[in-house]
Design a protein around this motif. Structure first.
Motif, PDB file in Angstrom:
ATOM      1  N   THR A   1      17.723  11.945  -3.611  1.00  0.00           N
ATOM      2  CA  THR A   1      17.486  10.714  -2.844  1.00  0.00           C
ATOM      3  C   THR A   1      16.648   9.727  -3.645  1.00  0.00           C
ATOM      4  O   THR A   1      16.911   8.513  -3.644  1.00  0.00           O
ATOM      5  CB  THR A   1      16.778  11.036  -1.518  1.00  0.00           C
ATOM      6  N   ASP A   2      15.631  10.243  -4.357  1.00  0.00           N
ATOM      7  CA  ASP A   2      14.706   9.390  -5.109  1.00  0.00           C
ATOM      8  C   ASP A   2      15.212   9.037  -6.504  1.00  0.00           C
ATOM      9  O   ASP A   2      14.473   8.433  -7.299  1.00  0.00           O
ATOM     10  CB  ASP A   2      13.352  10.097  -5.233  1.00  0.00           C
ATOM     11  N   ASP A   3      16.439   9.428  -6.825  1.00  0.00           N
ATOM     12  CA  ASP A   3      17.047   9.146  -8.135  1.00  0.00           C
ATOM     13  C   ASP A   3      16.345   9.850  -9.287  1.00  0.00           C
ATOM     14  O   ASP A   3      16.484   9.443 -10.451  1.00  0.00           O
ATOM     15  CB  ASP A   3      17.104   7.636  -8.409  1.00  0.00           C
ATOM     16  N   VAL A   4      15.587  10.891  -8.984  1.00  0.00           N
ATOM     17  CA  VAL A   4      15.088  11.739 -10.071  1.00  0.00           C
ATOM     18  C   VAL A   4      16.284  12.411 -10.735  1.00  0.00           C
ATOM     19  O   VAL A   4      16.367  12.517 -11.960  1.00  0.00           O
ATOM     20  CB  VAL A   4      14.092  12.787  -9.532  1.00  0.00           C
ATOM     21  N   TYR A   5      17.209  12.881  -9.880  1.00  0.00           N
ATOM     22  CA  TYR A   5      18.508  13.362 -10.355  1.00  0.00           C
ATOM     23  C   TYR A   5      19.548  12.365  -9.851  1.00  0.00           C
ATOM     24  O   TYR A   5      19.850  12.309  -8.662  1.00  0.00           O
ATOM     25  CB  TYR A   5      18.817  14.761  -9.814  1.00  0.00           C
TER      26      TYR A   5
ATOM     27  N   ILE B 159      23.781  26.545  -3.843  1.00  0.00           N
ATOM     28  CA  ILE B 159      24.919  26.769  -2.948  1.00  0.00           C
ATOM     29  C   ILE B 159      24.774  25.914  -1.692  1.00  0.00           C
ATOM     30  O   ILE B 159      25.749  25.334  -1.194  1.00  0.00           O
ATOM     31  CB  ILE B 159      25.035  28.260  -2.589  1.00  0.00           C
ATOM     32  N   MET B 160      23.548  25.821  -1.164  1.00  0.00           N
ATOM     33  CA  MET B 160      23.293  24.988   0.006  1.00  0.00           C
ATOM     34  C   MET B 160      23.682  23.537  -0.267  1.00  0.00           C
ATOM     35  O   MET B 160      24.342  22.883   0.561  1.00  0.00           O
ATOM     36  CB  MET B 160      21.808  25.065   0.381  1.00  0.00           C
ATOM     37  N   LEU B 161      23.310  23.010  -1.425  1.00  0.00           N
ATOM     38  CA  LEU B 161      23.641  21.629  -1.771  1.00  0.00           C
ATOM     39  C   LEU B 161      25.143  21.458  -1.993  1.00  0.00           C
ATOM     40  O   LEU B 161      25.697  20.389  -1.691  1.00  0.00           O
ATOM     41  CB  LEU B 161      22.874  21.204  -3.027  1.00  0.00           C
ATOM     42  N   GLU B 162      25.791  22.501  -2.508  1.00  0.00           N
ATOM     43  CA  GLU B 162      27.255  22.459  -2.631  1.00  0.00           C
ATOM     44  C   GLU B 162      27.903  22.283  -1.265  1.00  0.00           C
ATOM     45  O   GLU B 162      28.823  21.466  -1.092  1.00  0.00           O
ATOM     46  CB  GLU B 162      27.777  23.755  -3.251  1.00  0.00           C
ATOM     47  N   LEU B 163      27.444  23.073  -0.311  1.00  0.00           N
ATOM     48  CA  LEU B 163      28.024  23.014   1.033  1.00  0.00           C
ATOM     49  C   LEU B 163      27.806  21.656   1.684  1.00  0.00           C
ATOM     50  O   LEU B 163      28.599  21.225   2.523  1.00  0.00           O
ATOM     51  CB  LEU B 163      27.423  24.123   1.905  1.00  0.00           C
ATOM     52  N   GLN B 164      26.733  20.973   1.296  1.00  0.00           N
ATOM     53  CA  GLN B 164      26.443  19.642   1.840  1.00  0.00           C
ATOM     54  C   GLN B 164      27.201  18.547   1.097  1.00  0.00           C
ATOM     55  O   GLN B 164      27.130  17.379   1.473  1.00  0.00           O
ATOM     56  CB  GLN B 164      24.942  19.370   1.775  1.00  0.00           C
ATOM     57  N   GLY B 165      27.922  18.911   0.040  1.00  0.00           N
ATOM     58  CA  GLY B 165      28.698  17.941  -0.714  1.00  0.00           C
ATOM     59  C   GLY B 165      27.871  17.058  -1.626  1.00  0.00           C
ATOM     60  O   GLY B 165      28.325  15.979  -2.029  1.00  0.00           O
ATOM     61  N   LEU B 166      26.667  17.518  -1.982  1.00  0.00           N
ATOM     62  CA  LEU B 166      25.780  16.711  -2.827  1.00  0.00           C
ATOM     63  C   LEU B 166      25.938  17.032  -4.302  1.00  0.00           C
ATOM     64  O   LEU B 166      25.602  16.206  -5.157  1.00  0.00           O
ATOM     65  CB  LEU B 166      24.315  16.922  -2.416  1.00  0.00           C
TER      66      LEU B 166
ATOM     67  N   PRO C  65      22.241  12.127  -0.249  1.00  0.00           N
ATOM     68  CA  PRO C  65      22.247  12.454   1.180  1.00  0.00           C
ATOM     69  C   PRO C  65      22.468  11.200   2.000  1.00  0.00           C
ATOM     70  O   PRO C  65      21.952  10.131   1.679  1.00  0.00           O
ATOM     71  CB  PRO C  65      20.852  13.040   1.412  1.00  0.00           C
ATOM     72  N   SER C  66      23.245  11.324   3.063  1.00  0.00           N
ATOM     73  CA  SER C  66      23.517  10.202   3.945  1.00  0.00           C
ATOM     74  C   SER C  66      22.446  10.116   5.022  1.00  0.00           C
ATOM     75  O   SER C  66      22.102  11.111   5.649  1.00  0.00           O
ATOM     76  CB  SER C  66      24.900  10.362   4.588  1.00  0.00           C
ATOM     77  N   ASN C  67      21.927   8.926   5.224  1.00  0.00           N
ATOM     78  CA  ASN C  67      20.867   8.739   6.225  1.00  0.00           C
ATOM     79  C   ASN C  67      21.378   8.825   7.649  1.00  0.00           C
ATOM     80  O   ASN C  67      20.614   9.097   8.578  1.00  0.00           O
ATOM     81  CB  ASN C  67      20.187   7.380   6.029  1.00  0.00           C
ATOM     82  N   ASP C  68      22.695   8.601   7.858  1.00  0.00           N
ATOM     83  CA  ASP C  68      23.211   8.576   9.224  1.00  0.00           C
ATOM     84  C   ASP C  68      23.797   9.916   9.652  1.00  0.00           C
ATOM     85  O   ASP C  68      24.410  10.040  10.693  1.00  0.00           O
ATOM     86  CB  ASP C  68      24.283   7.496   9.381  1.00  0.00           C
TER      87      ASP C  68
END
Length: 246
Positions: A24-28, A56-63, A78-81
């Motif tokens: 979210t913070d553009d570190v990555y 794996i958790m981030l994979e499942l979230q599509g990030l 991540p989507s805010n909505d």
């Protein structure tokens, strides 16, 4: 008065949320590669298996997207909505955490089974191994024989509570999105032949009515499962899921 009880955050989720915030913070940044798991583990003072579960958790979230032999890359913010994770994902157990629990529980149950096993139980275990061999020879990808073998050992303990515990652990595995995602990374199933050999050792100890031998054989089998799946799903390794079979 009703008191709401909030489920505790799992360790892999804490790591995953930290990585999520950095995205979210553009570190990555989107398109960039995440640092190697080993580096993340050292920085956050956790095991690599916890970091693996967070990824794996981030994979499942599509990030993020895992690319074989290259690593994990950020694909979206991540989507805010939308909620960061579904209720099901929030309650999911990490695959390596689940294997660790199975190792502690099932090894002790195997010991009890060795003291109480019957001829009929032995026959059922042999049938489960025959099912595993048949599926391996046919290239079948299901784990019915594997699951039947473990559940039959639990039933052979002659303790319905122990049997229910093992059944619940397997149900959580079968319904776990994280477990399914882990296996989606792995294309080589040759390791299952080694696991069949482990099962044969467990059965031999049970036939001898050797509680300590059965406990040790089950403990080692599930240790082998943990280590094999961990190594096969290592996205930082240039050979990814094939290096064990060189």
């Amino acid at each position: 008065m009703n008191i709401a009880i909030t489920a505790p955050t799992r360790l892999y989720q804490e790591v995953g949320l930290t990585l999520q915030q950095r995205i979210t913070d553009d570190v990555y940044r989107v398109g960039s590669r995440l640092p190697p798991e080993r580096d993340i583990a050292e920085e956050m003072d956790v095991s690599r298996s916890v970091v693996r579960e967070a990824i794996i958790m981030l994979e499942l979230q599509g990030l993020i997207e895992v690319r074989k032999g290259s690593g994990a890359y950020v694909t979206a913010k991540p989507s805010n909505d939308k909620p960061r994770a579904t209720t099901r994902a929030n309650s999911d157990v990490g695959p390596f955490e689940l294997l660790q629990a199975r190792q502690a529980v099932e090894s002790q149950i195997a010991s009890f089974a060795a003291m109480n096993i019957t001829k009929n139980d032995i026959s059922r275990l042999r049938e489960a191994l025959d099912m595993e061999r048949k599926h391996l020879n046919e290239g079948c990808t299901d784990y019915d024989g594997d699951e039947l073998f473990h559940l039959t050992i639990a039933e052979a303990s002659q303790n319905s509570v122990m049997s229910d515990i093992v059944r619940e652990l397997w149900q959580r595995r079968d319904e776990s999105p994280m477990w399914q995602q882990l296996h989606a990374r792995i294309s080589n199933s040759s390791y299952r032949t080694a696991w069949l050999g482990d099962h044969e050792k467990i059965l031999l100890a049970l036939q001898k009515r050797d509680p300590e031998g059965a406990r040790e054989a089950m403990w080692q089998h599930l240790e082998n499962v943990k280590q094999t799946l961990f190594e096969l799903s290592d996205v930082d390794d240039p050979q990814f899921d094939g290096f064990l079979f060189r």
